[in-house]
Design a protein around this motif. Structure first.
Motif, mmCIF file in Angstrom:
data_model
loop_
_atom_site.group_PDB
_atom_site.id
_atom_site.type_symbol
_atom_site.label_atom_id
_atom_site.label_comp_id
_atom_site.label_asym_id
_atom_site.label_seq_id
_atom_site.Cartn_x
_atom_site.Cartn_y
_atom_site.Cartn_z
ATOM 1 N N GLY A 391 0.815 -1.207 0.000
ATOM 2 C CA GLY A 391 0.000 0.000 0.000
ATOM 3 C C GLY A 391 0.846 1.254 0.000
ATOM 4 N N GLN A 392 0.174 2.398 0.129
ATOM 5 C CA GLN A 392 0.809 3.708 0.102
ATOM 6 C C GLN A 392 0.326 4.523 1.294
ATOM 7 O OE1 GLN A 392 2.979 5.331 -2.391
ATOM 8 N NE2 GLN A 392 3.125 6.772 -0.687
ATOM 9 N N VAL A 393 1.257 4.990 2.130
ATOM 10 C CA VAL A 393 0.914 5.903 3.220
ATOM 11 C C VAL A 393 0.685 7.294 2.629
ATOM 12 C CG1 VAL A 393 1.697 6.992 5.354
ATOM 13 C CG2 VAL A 393 2.208 4.573 4.919
ATOM 14 N N LYS A 394 -0.421 7.914 3.016
ATOM 15 C CA LYS A 394 -0.776 9.246 2.531
ATOM 16 C C LYS A 394 -1.167 10.113 3.727
ATOM 17 C CE LYS A 394 -4.053 7.895 -0.338
ATOM 18 N NZ LYS A 394 -5.029 7.887 -1.452
ATOM 19 N N LEU A 395 -1.332 11.382 3.476
ATOM 20 C CA LEU A 395 -1.794 12.312 4.495
ATOM 21 C C LEU A 395 -3.212 12.772 4.182
ATOM 22 C CD1 LEU A 395 1.342 14.615 4.988
ATOM 23 C CD2 LEU A 395 0.686 12.603 6.320
ATOM 24 N N ARG A 396 -4.050 12.806 5.224
ATOM 25 C CA ARG A 396 -5.367 13.421 5.090
ATOM 26 C C ARG A 396 -5.205 14.945 5.104
ATOM 27 N NH1 ARG A 396 -6.317 9.533 9.327
ATOM 28 N NH2 ARG A 396 -7.583 7.747 8.652
ATOM 29 N N GLY A 397 -6.294 15.639 4.925
ATOM 30 C CA GLY A 397 -6.249 17.097 4.900
ATOM 31 C C GLY A 397 -5.729 17.713 6.177
ATOM 32 N N ASP A 398 -5.935 17.022 7.316
ATOM 33 C CA ASP A 398 -5.451 17.565 8.589
ATOM 34 C C ASP A 398 -4.033 17.121 8.923
ATOM 35 O OD1 ASP A 398 -5.819 14.901 9.188
ATOM 36 O OD2 ASP A 398 -7.146 15.237 10.906
ATOM 37 N N GLY A 399 -3.387 16.439 7.991
ATOM 38 C CA GLY A 399 -2.017 15.985 8.220
ATOM 39 C C GLY A 399 -1.889 14.628 8.875
ATOM 40 N N SER A 400 -2.991 14.003 9.253
ATOM 41 C CA SER A 400 -2.926 12.677 9.868
ATOM 42 C C SER A 400 -2.681 11.614 8.795
ATOM 43 C CB SER A 400 -4.215 12.373 10.635
ATOM 44 O OG SER A 400 -5.326 12.374 9.759
ATOM 45 N N ALA A 401 -2.184 10.480 9.240
ATOM 46 C CA ALA A 401 -1.762 9.424 8.315
ATOM 47 C C ALA A 401 -2.913 8.485 7.988
ATOM 48 C CB ALA A 401 -0.622 8.628 8.937
ATOM 49 N N VAL A 402 -2.900 7.998 6.753
ATOM 50 C CA VAL A 402 -3.840 6.956 6.346
ATOM 51 C C VAL A 402 -3.135 6.075 5.332
ATOM 52 C CG1 VAL A 402 -4.874 8.308 4.457
ATOM 53 C CG2 VAL A 402 -6.191 6.461 5.550
ATOM 54 N N LEU A 403 -3.433 4.787 5.370
ATOM 55 C CA LEU A 403 -2.826 3.834 4.450
ATOM 56 C C LEU A 403 -3.844 3.392 3.417
ATOM 57 C CD1 LEU A 403 -0.522 1.893 3.582
ATOM 58 C CD2 LEU A 403 -1.457 0.244 5.228
ATOM 59 N N ALA A 404 -3.509 3.565 2.150
ATOM 60 C CA ALA A 404 -4.307 3.002 1.063
ATOM 61 C C ALA A 404 -3.684 1.657 0.693
ATOM 62 C CB ALA A 404 -4.311 3.942 -0.135
#
Length: 541
Positions: A391-404
């Motif tokens: 997967g790919q670690v990304k940032l949400r709009g608030d800067g928190s992490a999310v993994l796709a």
């Protein structure tokens, strides 16, 4: 157990330098030799070695400092206090639930103690595909041996509980080899609540081993402090900025001002875990000329099968995960169809009820059988095939992490085969009924019925129940700059005073529970860093 000695409270009374939350505000500015982001497996090993080398070490942990006096075996308290997002962290599409620690000691405080060295086939793949010729069994063996000695990692000689013995007996009926799992425990009470924090300090996690050792040597620990970003200039990290957080993760304030600390160090070690470490670099605008940051993040996607037996199983009672089989790894080429490791996890009411499919009457009927329930899990070995890129670690709009993390047809083919293998073993062990964890499944009473049903089911995200407790990759090791985020010595390819020391450096998944792999690999990296910074050699044990 309230009368047992609590080494964390004892250390605080001795004057450990610990700040944050109820332990008092951290200084607004700290200058040190090494700043370590995180306090889990990689951070703990690194902190002890560098503190032993005489360096001024500061550790920064987002979660709280909890200890054996706080661990009361209650799920309702353990999950919000000790886990990322109250044990409900999910991938971007909500198809995979991810268990990760968020407390001092990180996931080592809440894992189930399973300890395996990195498999030889995994290391050979790294050598061949990521230009890592020095990552081989003989080169890593002394570093694993030191970690095993330091953390009391030994074969578990106590007979397995019924939950694990059912895996052994079912596998034996099918002529499938199973074996015992080594555990990092000392004086274990065999309670079965490892995932809720060890109330007897038997689990040799970072919480009771390396972090106290580092604090006794003068290291500092900031708790309930989130590292937001690094300051970067001229190919180096010049500072890091962290902000105080409340127990629920919201930013802490004093009046209208946020609680913040700036740390200036000679060297920085990022060890925040394989979702948060890439996220810190992304928030910092770290150089990523080849687009590899946060990519190739792996999960050992887990699928499960739940069975009901006539006898009581009481899967919450006794040491968790003491038996495994690698039969379905060993019979697949590492770069062929996805193989899987089978284990028998412990069961507790909240995590069980929130994992099994169904609702209303069907779930009520299943929960009534809870003392008789036995569950198997399959760790799918991801990262070794062209169609398993993680997967790919990304940032949400608030800067928190999310993994796709895409659950591709290749991954789901492995999931289907794993469900079939687990159900067959459970029926061989004498199961009265078996339920593969899939939203379209119903309980099946004979193997042929279960086999035909699973072969006909659509293996799709959100229909197939998938979880994970093993996040790896995203800041991978590589011998060439184009292929990874860090060099073979763990130093960032573009930032000369930043090292990464956690599971995020793995170029693929491990194919086994990764705790000992982190200990061994990071032990090597940290010893190299200690020598680089001091000119002297230091051993973990």
């Amino acid at each position: 157990m309230s009368q047992l000695q609590d080494p964390i409270r004892d250390g605080l009374q001795r004057g450990w330098k610990v700040f944050g939350g109820a332990l008092g505000p951290a200084p607004e500015k700290i200058v040190c030799d090494v700043a370590i982001v995180g306090s889990g497996a990689g951070a703990g090993i690194t902190a002890e070695l560098l503190a032993r080398a005489g360096l001024h070490v500061v550790m920064i942990e987002e979660g709280p400092l909890k200890s054996s006096s706080d661990f009361n075996q209650k799920e309702s308290e353990a999950y919000p206090q000790l886990y990322q997002e109250s044990a409900a962290r999910k991938t971007e599409d909500k198809a995979i639930n991810i268990l990760q620690g968020r407390c001092v000691g990180g996931s080592t405080t809440v894992n189930w103690t399973s300890s395996f060295r990195t498999p030889a086939l995994t290391l050979k793949f790294w050598q061949d595909h990521f230009d890592l010729p020095d990552y081989h069994v003989d080169a890593l063996a002394p570093f694993f041996a030191q970690a095993e000695k330091r953390l009391n990692i030994l074969p578990w000689l106590t007979p397995p509980n019924e939950n694990n013995d059912l895996l052994r007996r079912g596998a034996a009926k099918l002529n499938i080899q199973a074996a015992a799992i080594s555990r990092n425990v000392k004086g274990c009470w065999n309670l079965g609540s490892c995932g809720l924090g060890c109330p007897t300090n038997a689990k040799q996690s970072m919480l009771v081993t390396t972090i106290p050792a580092a604090l006794d040597l003068g290291a500092q620990l900031l708790t309930e402090m989130r590292v937001e970003k690094f300051e970067l200039a001229n190919g180096k990290v010049t500072a890091l900025h962290c902000q105080g957080v409340k127990k629920n993760g919201a930013l802490a304030h004093v009046g209208r001002a946020q609680v913040a600390t700036k740390i200036i160090a000679k060297h920085y070690v990022l060890a925040a875990g394989a979702i948060n470490s890439p996220a810190v670099l992304l928030r910092s605008g770290a150089p990523d000329p080849h687009g590899v940051l946060g990519a190739r993040t792996f999960l050992h996607p887990v699928v499960m099968s739940s069975a009901v037996f006539s006898q009581k199983v009481e899967a919450w009672n006794g040491a968790p995960q003491t038996i495994y089989t690698d039969h379905f790894l060993d019979t697949q080429a590492i770069d062929g169809p996805m193989g899987y490791k089978l284990e028998a996890p412990p069961l507790h009411p909240v995590i069980f009820a929130s994992t099994v499919p169904g609702m209303g009457q069907s779930q009520r009927d299943l929960l009534k059988t809870f003392p008789h329930n036995h569950t198997l899990l399959a760790l799918l070995r991801d990262g070794f095939h062209e169609q398993s890129r993680g997967g790919q670690v990304k940032l949400r709009g608030d800067g928190s992490a999310v993994l796709a993390y895409p659950l591709t047809d290749f991954v789901m083919d492995g999931a289907r085969r794993a469900l079939l293998s687990m159900m067959e073993i459970q029926f061989a062990a004498g199961a009265r009924q078996v339920l593969p964890l899939h939203e379209m499944a119903t309980p099946y009473t004979i193997w042929s019925q279960a086999r035909d049903a699973v072969n006909a089911m659509p293996m799709k995200p959100l229909l197939t129940k998938v979880v994970s407790a093993h996040v790896m990759g995203g800041c991978g090791l590589a011998g060439q700059e184009k292929s990874g985020v860090v060099r073979p010595d763990g130093v960032h390819w573009q930032l000369e005073n930043l090292s990464i020391h956690d599971g995020s450096v793995f170029p693929t998944s491990i194919g086994a529970n990764p705790q000992l792999s982190i200990y061994g690999v990071v032990n090597r990296l940290a010893q190299g860093l200690a020598k680089k910074l001091t000119g002297r050699e230091f051993l973990l044990a």
